[in-house]
Write a protein that holds these residues in place. Structure first.
Motif, PDB file in Angstrom:
ATOM      1  N   PRO A  45       0.800  -1.229   0.000  1.00 53.78           N
ATOM      2  CA  PRO A  45       0.000   0.000   0.000  1.00 53.78           C
ATOM      3  C   PRO A  45       0.829   1.273   0.000  1.00 53.78           C
ATOM      4  CG  PRO A  45      -0.003  -0.984   2.180  1.00 53.78           C
ATOM      5  CD  PRO A  45       0.684  -1.967   1.273  1.00 53.78           C
ATOM      6  N   ALA A  46       2.121   1.169   0.274  1.00 54.68           N
ATOM      7  CA  ALA A  46       2.976   2.357   0.258  1.00 54.68           C
ATOM      8  C   ALA A  46       3.463   2.693  -1.144  1.00 54.68           C
ATOM      9  CB  ALA A  46       4.169   2.163   1.189  1.00 54.68           C
ATOM     10  N   THR A  47       3.505   1.675  -2.027  1.00 55.32           N
ATOM     11  CA  THR A  47       4.013   1.897  -3.383  1.00 55.32           C
ATOM     12  C   THR A  47       2.982   1.586  -4.465  1.00 55.32           C
ATOM     13  OG1 THR A  47       4.839  -0.369  -3.610  1.00 55.32           O
ATOM     14  CG2 THR A  47       6.322   1.248  -2.591  1.00 55.32           C
ATOM     15  N   GLU A  48       1.892   0.928  -4.082  1.00 55.65           N
ATOM     16  CA  GLU A  48       0.839   0.482  -5.003  1.00 55.65           C
ATOM     17  C   GLU A  48       1.327  -0.584  -5.979  1.00 55.65           C
ATOM     18  OE1 GLU A  48      -1.735   3.637  -6.530  1.00 55.65           O
ATOM     19  OE2 GLU A  48      -0.741   5.058  -5.166  1.00 55.65           O
ATOM     20  N   GLU A  49       2.409  -1.251  -5.636  1.00 56.89           N
ATOM     21  CA  GLU A  49       2.934  -2.343  -6.460  1.00 56.89           C
ATOM     22  C   GLU A  49       2.449  -3.679  -5.920  1.00 56.89           C
ATOM     23  OE1 GLU A  49       7.179  -0.151  -7.589  1.00 56.89           O
ATOM     24  OE2 GLU A  49       7.091  -1.622  -5.975  1.00 56.89           O
ATOM     25  N   VAL A  50       2.290  -4.660  -6.813  1.00 53.23           N
ATOM     26  CA  VAL A  50       1.895  -6.000  -6.402  1.00 53.23           C
ATOM     27  C   VAL A  50       3.108  -6.717  -5.812  1.00 53.23           C
ATOM     28  CG1 VAL A  50       1.068  -8.251  -7.174  1.00 53.23           C
ATOM     29  CG2 VAL A  50       0.013  -6.170  -8.064  1.00 53.23           C
ATOM     30  N   LEU A  51       2.924  -7.181  -4.585  1.00 50.36           N
ATOM     31  CA  LEU A  51       3.996  -7.876  -3.868  1.00 50.36           C
ATOM     32  C   LEU A  51       4.062  -9.353  -4.217  1.00 50.36           C
ATOM     33  CD1 LEU A  51       3.558  -6.727  -0.154  1.00 50.36           C
ATOM     34  CD2 LEU A  51       5.607  -6.424  -1.530  1.00 50.36           C
ATOM     35  N   ALA A  52       2.873  -9.976  -4.275  1.00 49.02           N
ATOM     36  CA  ALA A  52       2.817 -11.426  -4.367  1.00 49.02           C
ATOM     37  C   ALA A  52       1.413 -11.846  -4.749  1.00 49.02           C
ATOM     38  CB  ALA A  52       3.200 -12.048  -3.014  1.00 49.02           C
ATOM     39  N   HIS A  53       1.265 -13.144  -4.998  1.00 50.52           N
ATOM     40  CA  HIS A  53      -0.036 -13.743  -5.241  1.00 50.52           C
ATOM     41  C   HIS A  53      -0.212 -14.936  -4.305  1.00 50.52           C
ATOM     42  CE1 HIS A  53       0.648 -11.518  -9.002  1.00 50.52           C
ATOM     43  NE2 HIS A  53      -0.676 -11.476  -9.106  1.00 50.52           N
ATOM     44  N   VAL A  54      -1.436 -15.104  -3.823  1.00 49.74           N
ATOM     45  CA  VAL A  54      -1.777 -16.252  -2.976  1.00 49.74           C
ATOM     46  C   VAL A  54      -3.023 -16.905  -3.557  1.00 49.74           C
ATOM     47  CG1 VAL A  54      -0.790 -15.180  -0.906  1.00 49.74           C
ATOM     48  CG2 VAL A  54      -3.241 -14.913  -1.412  1.00 49.74           C
ATOM     49  N   PRO A  55      -3.299 -18.176  -3.205  1.00 50.75           N
ATOM     50  CA  PRO A  55      -4.468 -18.846  -3.767  1.00 50.75           C
ATOM     51  C   PRO A  55      -5.776 -18.161  -3.390  1.00 50.75           C
ATOM     52  CG  PRO A  55      -2.954 -20.443  -2.799  1.00 50.75           C
ATOM     53  CD  PRO A  55      -2.465 -19.081  -2.385  1.00 50.75           C
ATOM     54  N   SER A  56      -6.693 -18.120  -4.355  1.00 50.48           N
ATOM     55  CA  SER A  56      -8.058 -17.692  -4.086  1.00 50.48           C
ATOM     56  C   SER A  56      -8.863 -18.962  -3.808  1.00 50.48           C
ATOM     57  CB  SER A  56      -8.628 -16.931  -5.289  1.00 50.48           C
ATOM     58  OG  SER A  56      -9.909 -16.433  -4.999  1.00 50.48           O
ATOM     59  N   GLY A  57      -8.935 -19.313  -2.533  1.00 43.87           N
ATOM     60  CA  GLY A  57      -9.516 -20.586  -2.136  1.00 43.87           C
ATOM     61  C   GLY A  57     -10.991 -20.695  -2.478  1.00 43.87           C
TER      62      GLY A  57
END
Length: 469
Positions: A29-41
């Motif tokens: 939220p400080a840079t608006e960049e995507v950090l990672a992806h996790v499963p959408s269970g």
């Protein structure tokens, strides 16, 4: 930066492939960049997790308390070794300034986990009432649904208590800040938590949360989050008469009496209101000040707020990080734009970093106790200051809320304690009394049902049985 992607769920003691290939992007939220992806269970993933927890329950419930304590002790050791990674991860996915992340976001859950390991190890004498033996037994399979603002503390407060009580758990962390939960499961695997005792399904509330809340084999749902979602979970659990524990919203009052140390009360009060960028359910967002000190308090609060440096969470000088998402920033800005009170610090025109979901530390004076500012949980760095003329009026204003989670009172000890006793709220700090992670935590009214932390938190995950002899 190396990828922080976590493509698996944790089911039945192993990292498992989710039923769907869909993922959720986790943003910085400080840079608006995507950090990672996790499963959408999915609901299918919840079925697998609950089945694993149910299969493991009898064995874990029958495990002697001393052995459960040893598992929790090993978990504490493994998680402590990850303290630096915890603070960094929460700083990245939530934006908590590094000093606060180290002390609170990493330090507090470790203290809570240590406490439950010690409680599990303690032998308690059996209680008898007449010809009845009273025993405490684990409630069963627990569905734990946790929020984004203290993403490891809220997880540990539920998971450690449930495991100490002999329950098994299916956890759904917030989709906004799920990464730190994976560190807990890395530690659990390293610590040898038995298969099925602790399971992880990431995903959204409407899918994974709803599936957990309505699952016929989930014996108890423990939820922390908004009051609106808490109501929905209660309805879902009610269809099968499942136990529910809820820690919900707050609109806490900080009462500064006429004989208080005003300077300390205001400075501590502002800090409490702005902790974690105001994204704290216990935040003292209403500052009630006796009229004799009102102008002084307003001036001091404005000056104190102006000293809160907004910016990069990993800059040592930053005191206020971003809000968790663009939606949350926009929501908070909406409250500021609609406010009819006197703006004395911050506001929508205050300078902010060019990127990130930031809101300036904002203070309003002369706030109407019945207004939106004073009644709604804003969950951002916004403080409302309200005058009062007597102790009775202060109590009336403080209790004029559908919430009742926390609060503060400042004044001579006996007088402050007398006012604290009259506040309809689950916790009150008198003259800056420190937060106690082993005391019962929870709310009155629409702030929730049940208690977390310490012995009271442990008791939430137990059933009580009377055996007549």
């Amino acid at each position: 930066m190396a990828s922080l992607d976590r493509p698996h769920l944790y089911l039945g003691g192993e990292w498992a492939t989710p039923a769907s290939t869909e993922t959720i992007a986790v943003e910085n939220p400080a840079t608006e960049e995507v950090l990672a992806h996790v499963p959408s269970g999915t609901a299918e993933d919840v079925d697998r997790a609950v089945a694993a927890a149910k299969a493991a329950f009898d064995g874990w419930a029958a495990t002697p308390k001393a052995e459960r304590a040893q598992v929790l002790d090993r978990l504490h050791t493994s998680l402590t070794a990850r303290a630096g990674d915890i603070a960094k991860t929460v700083g990245l996915e939530l934006g908590t300034p590094v000093k606060v992340a180290q002390r609170v976001q990493a330090g507090l859950p470790l203290a809570v986990l240590r406490g439950y390991a010690d409680l599990a190890a303690r032998e308690t004498p059996e209680e008898t009432i007449g010809n009845s033996l009273v025993v405490h037994e684990p409630v069963g399979v627990v569905g734990a649904i946790t929020p984004w603002n203290y993403p490891l503390h809220q997880v540990v407060a539920k998971v450690a208590a449930a495991l100490a009580a002999g329950c098994t758990v299916v956890l759904k962390p917030s989709e906004l800040t799920p990464l730190v939960a994976f560190l807990l499961f890395d530690a659990a695997e390293e610590a040898g938590v038995p298969a099925g005792v602790l399971n992880l399904v990431t995903g959204t509330g409407p899918v994974v949360g709803a599936a957990i809340a309505g699952h016929p084999d989930v014996d108890m749902v423990s939820f922390t989050g908004s009051t609106a979602t808490g109501k929905a979970i209660t309805h879902a659990a009610a269809d099968r008469v499942a136990k529910v524990a809820l820690e919900l919203g707050g609109k806490s009052a900080n009462v500064i009496l006429e004989d208080a140390d005003v300077t300390r009360a205001v400075k501590v009060g502002v800090g409490n209101a702005f902790l974690n960028s105001g994204q704290t359910c216990t935040a003292w967002t209403r500052m009630l000040v006796h009229r004799d000190h009102y102008d002084e308090a307003v001036e001091l609060a404005a000056k104190t707020a102006a000293g809160y440096t907004v910016g990069d969470p990993f800059d040592e000088g930053t005191r206020l990080g971003p809000l968790v998402s663009a939606a949350q920033r926009d929501r908070v800005q909406g409250f500021i734009s609609r406010a009819s009170a006197r703006l004395v610090a911050g506001g929508l025109d205050a300078p902010l970093p060019g990127k990130g979901h930031f809101v300036a530390p904002t203070v309003f004076a002369d706030v109407d106790p019945d207004s939106e500012l004073a009644q709604e949980e804003i969950f951002g760095p916004v403080l409302s200051i309200i005058p009062f003329g007597s102790d009775d009026e202060a109590v009336s204003i403080a209790n004029n809320s559908r919430y009742g989670l926390a609060g503060g009172v400042w004044g001579s000890d006996d007088r402050a304690l007398a006012v604290a006793r009259r506040l309809r709220t689950g916790a009150v700090d008198v003259n800056g009394g420190a937060f106690n992670p082993f005391a019962p935590f929870g709310g009155y009214k629409q702030s929730g049902v049940g208690r977390e932390l310490g012995e009271y938190g442990l008791a939430e995950f137990q059933q009580v049985k009377a055996i007549q002899r």
